[in-house]
Enzyme design. Sequence first.
Site, mmCIF file in Angstrom:
data_model
loop_
_atom_site.group_PDB
_atom_site.id
_atom_site.type_symbol
_atom_site.label_atom_id
_atom_site.label_comp_id
_atom_site.label_asym_id
_atom_site.label_seq_id
_atom_site.Cartn_x
_atom_site.Cartn_y
_atom_site.Cartn_z
ATOM 1 C CB ALA A 16 -0.945 -0.024 1.197
ATOM 2 C CE LYS A 216 2.294 6.141 11.375
ATOM 3 N NZ LYS A 216 2.642 5.595 10.066
ATOM 4 C CD GLU A 297 4.936 -3.263 11.308
ATOM 5 O OE1 GLU A 297 5.996 -2.715 11.007
ATOM 6 O OE2 GLU A 297 3.817 -2.827 10.939
#
Length: 338
Positions: A16, A216, A297
């Site tokens: 993506a 993040k 992940e």
Amino acid sequence: MAPLSLRTICIYGAGALGGTIAAKLALGLRERATVSVVARGEHLGGIRAGGLQVWEAQADSPLVAQVTATDNAAELPPQDLIITGLKGHQLDAAAPGIAKLLHDRTRVVMVLNGIPWWYFHRDEQSGHAERQMEELDPNGNLWRLIGPERVIGCVAYQGAEVINPGEIRLSNNGHFVLGEPSGEVTGDIETIAALLKQASINVSISPRIRDEIWSKLMGNAAFNPISALTRALMSDIMNNPALSAMVGQVMNEVRVVAEALGARLAISVDERLERSRRIGPVRTSMLQDLLAGKPLEITPLVGMVVSLGKLTGVPTPTSATILTLVTQLDRENLRAAG
């Protein structure tokens, strides 16, 4: 040293995010650079058959880019620039392939969520400079075959999902933050940032890329595993008082570990929670992988919060509980997928 040449560019892992970058580079640079991708499976077949198709947010038609696509890096010549679109748990297996594409001046931009394997390279903030992390680079292949000195860190704020083989849909306009591990604003990073801007990719340079990584991670360490465990969209999580409180607990643990390693986060937990309430019905990347029967992940996003908490003496009880649960979920999901 001569300016960095960027005539050959490979996107290694054209899912993506990687596919979006590859398509924009191919369309924006055209004859100025040769853009190739390394992909696999049905997605590779879709790219070969119809090119990379990228639906930008609110677009009526997709961007369509034709690129050289392969699942074997040895078929490509050495590259001036490699941009990885792989997740952290996929990099170890890809290291030999990436290494085949290197020449003396090749730079490698690693678009990663969570703590990257090169984190402590030239790190003057933590007191752990050049420490290697076995959890992220179990065989030392990344450090040895690629080398942290080649790496430019990249934090991506780009919602994207592969909706069909070769076809990608974006949920926002996106922004990418680049940073040298040393914190220097080098000629290389300025050249790469300028190239990305020429391809209409929104990019900035940070002299403190680790701050961006942790900022993040505050969201990813919470929303990704909680969404996988509950199969809930981000909006559903934030509308559930118990789950939103858990999100806040994880964010605070991430903040304290980050600060213990010398990072400075520009946003508070309360501010981050308030922003999260405005994101809407987003399906996280970990939930996407869960539903697709793919490995999750976990280590870069959750495991390293716990590991680095132990390194710095910071308790991370909520993250540790979530790590145990999502690790077992991953095992069961992969077993069911066959």
